[in-house]
Design a protein around this motif. Structure first.
Motif, PDB file in Angstrom:
ATOM      1  N   ASN A  98       1.880 -13.239 -26.802  1.00  0.00           N
ATOM      2  CA  ASN A  98       1.291 -14.512 -27.226  1.00  0.00           C
ATOM      3  C   ASN A  98      -0.105 -14.341 -27.812  1.00  0.00           C
ATOM      4  O   ASN A  98      -0.428 -14.916 -28.871  1.00  0.00           O
ATOM      5  CB  ASN A  98       1.251 -15.487 -26.050  1.00  0.00           C
ATOM      6  N   LEU A  99      -0.952 -13.576 -27.151  1.00  0.00           N
ATOM      7  CA  LEU A  99      -2.315 -13.415 -27.647  1.00  0.00           C
ATOM      8  C   LEU A  99      -2.338 -12.720 -28.994  1.00  0.00           C
ATOM      9  O   LEU A  99      -3.121 -13.083 -29.887  1.00  0.00           O
ATOM     10  CB  LEU A  99      -3.158 -12.648 -26.621  1.00  0.00           C
ATOM     11  N   THR A 100      -1.461 -11.738 -29.178  1.00  0.00           N
ATOM     12  CA  THR A 100      -1.381 -11.068 -30.476  1.00  0.00           C
ATOM     13  C   THR A 100      -0.936 -12.046 -31.561  1.00  0.00           C
ATOM     14  O   THR A 100      -1.501 -12.082 -32.667  1.00  0.00           O
ATOM     15  CB  THR A 100      -0.407  -9.884 -30.408  1.00  0.00           C
ATOM     16  N   LYS A 101       0.047 -12.864 -31.226  1.00  0.00           N
ATOM     17  CA  LYS A 101       0.554 -13.856 -32.180  1.00  0.00           C
ATOM     18  C   LYS A 101      -0.533 -14.866 -32.555  1.00  0.00           C
ATOM     19  O   LYS A 101      -0.687 -15.221 -33.732  1.00  0.00           O
ATOM     20  CB  LYS A 101       1.748 -14.583 -31.549  1.00  0.00           C
ATOM     21  N   PHE A 102      -1.284 -15.315 -31.560  1.00  0.00           N
ATOM     22  CA  PHE A 102      -2.343 -16.294 -31.826  1.00  0.00           C
ATOM     23  C   PHE A 102      -3.431 -15.691 -32.723  1.00  0.00           C
ATOM     24  O   PHE A 102      -3.926 -16.338 -33.660  1.00  0.00           O
ATOM     25  CB  PHE A 102      -2.979 -16.786 -30.526  1.00  0.00           C
ATOM     26  N   VAL A 103      -3.829 -14.473 -32.423  1.00  0.00           N
ATOM     27  CA  VAL A 103      -4.866 -13.808 -33.210  1.00  0.00           C
ATOM     28  C   VAL A 103      -4.396 -13.602 -34.652  1.00  0.00           C
ATOM     29  O   VAL A 103      -5.155 -13.858 -35.612  1.00  0.00           O
ATOM     30  CB  VAL A 103      -5.260 -12.466 -32.551  1.00  0.00           C
ATOM     31  N   GLU A 104      -3.169 -13.179 -34.828  1.00  0.00           N
ATOM     32  CA  GLU A 104      -2.657 -12.942 -36.183  1.00  0.00           C
ATOM     33  C   GLU A 104      -2.554 -14.239 -36.972  1.00  0.00           C
ATOM     34  O   GLU A 104      -2.783 -14.256 -38.191  1.00  0.00           O
ATOM     35  CB  GLU A 104      -1.303 -12.230 -36.101  1.00  0.00           C
ATOM     36  N   ARG A 105      -2.237 -15.331 -36.304  1.00  0.00           N
ATOM     37  CA  ARG A 105      -2.190 -16.639 -36.982  1.00  0.00           C
ATOM     38  C   ARG A 105      -3.595 -17.050 -37.436  1.00  0.00           C
ATOM     39  O   ARG A 105      -3.770 -17.559 -38.555  1.00  0.00           O
ATOM     40  CB  ARG A 105      -1.597 -17.686 -36.045  1.00  0.00           C
ATOM     41  N   SER A 106      -4.600 -16.824 -36.595  1.00  0.00           N
ATOM     42  CA  SER A 106      -5.974 -17.167 -36.979  1.00  0.00           C
ATOM     43  C   SER A 106      -6.472 -16.278 -38.114  1.00  0.00           C
ATOM     44  O   SER A 106      -7.221 -16.737 -38.987  1.00  0.00           O
ATOM     45  CB  SER A 106      -6.902 -17.054 -35.767  1.00  0.00           C
ATOM     46  N   LEU A 107      -6.069 -15.012 -38.107  1.00  0.00           N
ATOM     47  CA  LEU A 107      -6.423 -14.131 -39.222  1.00  0.00           C
ATOM     48  C   LEU A 107      -5.914 -14.704 -40.544  1.00  0.00           C
ATOM     49  O   LEU A 107      -6.622 -14.697 -41.560  1.00  0.00           O
ATOM     50  CB  LEU A 107      -5.832 -12.737 -38.999  1.00  0.00           C
ATOM     51  N   LYS A 108      -4.694 -15.204 -40.506  1.00  0.00           N
ATOM     52  CA  LYS A 108      -4.095 -15.786 -41.707  1.00  0.00           C
ATOM     53  C   LYS A 108      -4.802 -17.082 -42.100  1.00  0.00           C
ATOM     54  O   LYS A 108      -5.118 -17.295 -43.279  1.00  0.00           O
ATOM     55  CB  LYS A 108      -2.603 -16.050 -41.459  1.00  0.00           C
ATOM     56  N   ASN A 109      -5.046 -17.961 -41.121  1.00  0.00           N
ATOM     57  CA  ASN A 109      -5.697 -19.239 -41.414  1.00  0.00           C
ATOM     58  C   ASN A 109      -7.102 -19.049 -41.984  1.00  0.00           C
ATOM     59  O   ASN A 109      -7.526 -19.764 -42.892  1.00  0.00           O
ATOM     60  CB  ASN A 109      -5.785 -20.100 -40.154  1.00  0.00           C
ATOM     61  N   LEU A 110      -7.845 -18.101 -41.416  1.00  0.00           N
ATOM     62  CA  LEU A 110      -9.229 -17.879 -41.832  1.00  0.00           C
ATOM     63  C   LEU A 110      -9.343 -16.915 -43.015  1.00  0.00           C
ATOM     64  O   LEU A 110     -10.437 -16.724 -43.551  1.00  0.00           O
ATOM     65  CB  LEU A 110     -10.050 -17.356 -40.645  1.00  0.00           C
ATOM     66  N   GLU A 111      -8.208 -16.311 -43.382  1.00  0.00           N
ATOM     67  CA  GLU A 111      -8.146 -15.422 -44.544  1.00  0.00           C
ATOM     68  C   GLU A 111      -9.123 -14.259 -44.436  1.00  0.00           C
ATOM     69  O   GLU A 111      -9.896 -13.961 -45.359  1.00  0.00           O
ATOM     70  CB  GLU A 111      -8.374 -16.209 -45.842  1.00  0.00           C
ATOM     71  N   VAL A 112      -9.095 -13.597 -43.266  1.00  0.00           N
ATOM     72  CA  VAL A 112      -9.962 -12.433 -43.032  1.00  0.00           C
ATOM     73  C   VAL A 112      -9.130 -11.291 -42.474  1.00  0.00           C
ATOM     74  O   VAL A 112      -8.015 -11.481 -41.992  1.00  0.00           O
ATOM     75  CB  VAL A 112     -11.110 -12.774 -42.051  1.00  0.00           C
ATOM     76  N   GLU A 113      -9.713 -10.085 -42.539  1.00  0.00           N
ATOM     77  CA  GLU A 113      -9.020  -8.910 -42.024  1.00  0.00           C
ATOM     78  C   GLU A 113      -9.294  -8.694 -40.540  1.00  0.00           C
ATOM     79  O   GLU A 113      -8.485  -8.068 -39.836  1.00  0.00           O
ATOM     80  CB  GLU A 113      -9.426  -7.672 -42.823  1.00  0.00           C
ATOM     81  N   ALA A 114     -10.431  -9.180 -40.066  1.00  0.00           N
ATOM     82  CA  ALA A 114     -10.780  -9.082 -38.647  1.00  0.00           C
ATOM     83  C   ALA A 114     -11.550 -10.337 -38.259  1.00  0.00           C
ATOM     84  O   ALA A 114     -12.388 -10.832 -39.029  1.00  0.00           O
ATOM     85  CB  ALA A 114     -11.624  -7.843 -38.380  1.00  0.00           C
ATOM     86  N   LEU A 115     -11.266 -10.864 -37.093  1.00  0.00           N
ATOM     87  CA  LEU A 115     -11.961 -12.056 -36.600  1.00  0.00           C
ATOM     88  C   LEU A 115     -13.305 -11.631 -36.011  1.00  0.00           C
ATOM     89  O   LEU A 115     -13.391 -10.671 -35.245  1.00  0.00           O
ATOM     90  CB  LEU A 115     -11.110 -12.765 -35.547  1.00  0.00           C
ATOM     91  N   ASP A 116     -14.358 -12.366 -36.360  1.00  0.00           N
ATOM     92  CA  ASP A 116     -15.702 -12.029 -35.858  1.00  0.00           C
ATOM     93  C   ASP A 116     -15.778 -12.122 -34.343  1.00  0.00           C
ATOM     94  O   ASP A 116     -16.334 -11.246 -33.679  1.00  0.00           O
ATOM     95  CB  ASP A 116     -16.740 -12.966 -36.477  1.00  0.00           C
ATOM     96  N   LEU A 117     -15.251 -13.208 -33.816  1.00  0.00           N
ATOM     97  CA  LEU A 117     -15.321 -13.457 -32.374  1.00  0.00           C
ATOM     98  C   LEU A 117     -14.137 -14.311 -31.961  1.00  0.00           C
ATOM     99  O   LEU A 117     -13.889 -15.357 -32.565  1.00  0.00           O
ATOM    100  CB  LEU A 117     -16.630 -14.190 -32.016  1.00  0.00           C
ATOM    101  N   VAL A 118     -13.398 -13.860 -30.955  1.00  0.00           N
ATOM    102  CA  VAL A 118     -12.292 -14.638 -30.392  1.00  0.00           C
ATOM    103  C   VAL A 118     -12.629 -14.970 -28.946  1.00  0.00           C
ATOM    104  O   VAL A 118     -13.055 -14.100 -28.180  1.00  0.00           O
ATOM    105  CB  VAL A 118     -10.960 -13.862 -30.453  1.00  0.00           C
ATOM    106  N   GLN A 119     -12.421 -16.233 -28.570  1.00  0.00           N
ATOM    107  CA  GLN A 119     -12.699 -16.667 -27.210  1.00  0.00           C
ATOM    108  C   GLN A 119     -11.411 -17.157 -26.552  1.00  0.00           C
ATOM    109  O   GLN A 119     -10.662 -17.937 -27.170  1.00  0.00           O
ATOM    110  CB  GLN A 119     -13.723 -17.814 -27.230  1.00  0.00           C
ATOM    111  N   LEU A 120     -11.137 -16.690 -25.353  1.00  0.00           N
ATOM    112  CA  LEU A 120     -10.038 -17.277 -24.598  1.00  0.00           C
ATOM    113  C   LEU A 120     -10.394 -18.736 -24.364  1.00  0.00           C
ATOM    114  O   LEU A 120     -11.504 -19.060 -23.932  1.00  0.00           O
ATOM    115  CB  LEU A 120      -9.850 -16.543 -23.270  1.00  0.00           C
ATOM    116  N   HIS A 121      -9.444 -19.630 -24.655  1.00  0.00           N
ATOM    117  CA  HIS A 121      -9.751 -21.053 -24.788  1.00  0.00           C
ATOM    118  C   HIS A 121      -9.508 -21.808 -23.485  1.00  0.00           C
ATOM    119  O   HIS A 121      -8.447 -22.377 -23.268  1.00  0.00           O
ATOM    120  CB  HIS A 121      -8.913 -21.650 -25.922  1.00  0.00           C
TER     121      HIS A 121
END
Length: 327
Positions: A98-121
């Motif tokens: 699940n966490l991998t899926k969520f991170v990959e979805r945000s990568l796509k939404n934000l159109e970046v190769e790496a997320l600057d900061l991810v926080q458990l919500h």
């Protein structure tokens, strides 16, 4: 604009930054054109840090931010969150898949190769007692999907537990003139570990703007209408957990402390910046005029000892007993 170092991330971020919950949803009618204009206004004023989440408008907020960042030459640091897409929202859901899926979805939404900061919500408290969850975040970092990670918490106790994990670099927590408990113990411990602190709900869902009255109404899809008692998520996220009528009484007394040429919104945000443990406050803005009001607060001089004492007296009188010990 002031800039402060975000813990051990090395990022220098604006002391008042942009909270992007409102431009995603759950705050009544929000027009994308207004949201985009508000983001541009914030950046024009020196804001270089935006906080969002994958559930804000089911990705709407992330996509709007990506659109704005593409139009700007400035380096904008974007923090997002993962976990609240789970239904049911349980500790078991914080697994590798699940966490991998969520991170990959945000990568796509934000159109970046790496997320600057991810926080458990705001995960269930049990998650902070599962080291394997933080091992997963370490692995996502090693894979290059995220640069840094932290947590967003409801309770001070969760924050204290989270920072025991060595690679947690930031904590997002509710902190404002109506929610002062984090300053008691957590701030001291966070400073020792060089943890970046993001102060969310800095205006107590608008209560601390001083613009609300007993007759103020909210649209059905606004959490200030549907979550006052925690019907949808933690009640502390709405009006910082303060009873609306009591909050209005406290606000009227706070208005008597206002310095010349400073609004209550600006005093509330400047109060947060009086705490050097805090990296930044992250108020929301749905329109450019709101953005201008918020982000100009960093330009005011420090509040006087007399003002700080007066604010604390009002907190003790109205807020502390019913709210302080709940979170």
């Amino acid at each position: 604009m002031q800039y402060r170092t975000l813990g051990r991330t090395g990022f220098k971020v604006s002391a008042i930054s942009f909270g992007a919950w409102a431009i995603g949803g759950s705050w009544g009618t929000v027009k994308d054109a207004d949201s985009i204009a508000a983001l541009h206004k914030a950046i024009d004023m020196g804001v270089n840090f935006i906080d969002t989440a994958d559930v804000y408008g089911d990705g709407r907020s992330e996509k709007l931010i990506a659109q704005v960042c593409k139009d700007r030459s400035e380096e904008i640091i974007v923090a997002t969150k993962a976990g609240r897409r789970l239904n049911p929202h349980t500790a078991d859901g914080y697994n590798r898949e699940n966490l991998t899926k969520f991170v990959e979805r945000s990568l796509k939404n934000l159109e970046v190769e790496a997320l600057d900061l991810v926080q458990l919500h705001c995960p269930p408290t049990e998650v902070y007692y599962r080291p394997e969850v933080f091992d997963i975040m370490d692995d996502l970092q090693k894979q290059g999907k995220i640069q840094h990670y932290g947590v967003s918490v409801e309770k001070v106790e969760e924050a204290l537990k989270a920072i025991e994990f060595p690679n947690v670099k930031t904590v997002q927590i509710i902190f404002n003139m109506f929610r002062q408990r984090p300053a008691n113990l957590f701030f001291e411990q966070a400073k020792k570990r060089r943890i970046g602190i993001l102060a969310r709900v800095p205006l107590a869902s608008g209560l601390l703007t001083g613009k609300m009255t007993p007759k103020t109404t909210f649209e059905k899809d606004d959490h200030r209408a549907f979550n006052r008692y925690g019907e949808a998520f933690d009640k502390g996220e709405t009006f910082a957990g303060v009873d609306y009528e009591i909050g209005l009484q406290a606000v009227e007394e706070l208005k008597n402390l206002l310095p010349e040429k400073m609004s209550l919104t600006q005093m509330a945000l400047r109060w947060i910046l009086m705490f050097d443990a805090v990296t930044c406050a992250i108020p929301g803005a749905k329109r450019p005029d709101q953005a201008e009001q918020n982000f100009s607060a960093a330009d005011f001089p420090p509040l006087s000892e007399e003002m700080m004492h007066g604010i604390n007296e009002i907190y003790e009188k109205y807020i502390k007993n019913p709210v302080h010990y709940l979170w």
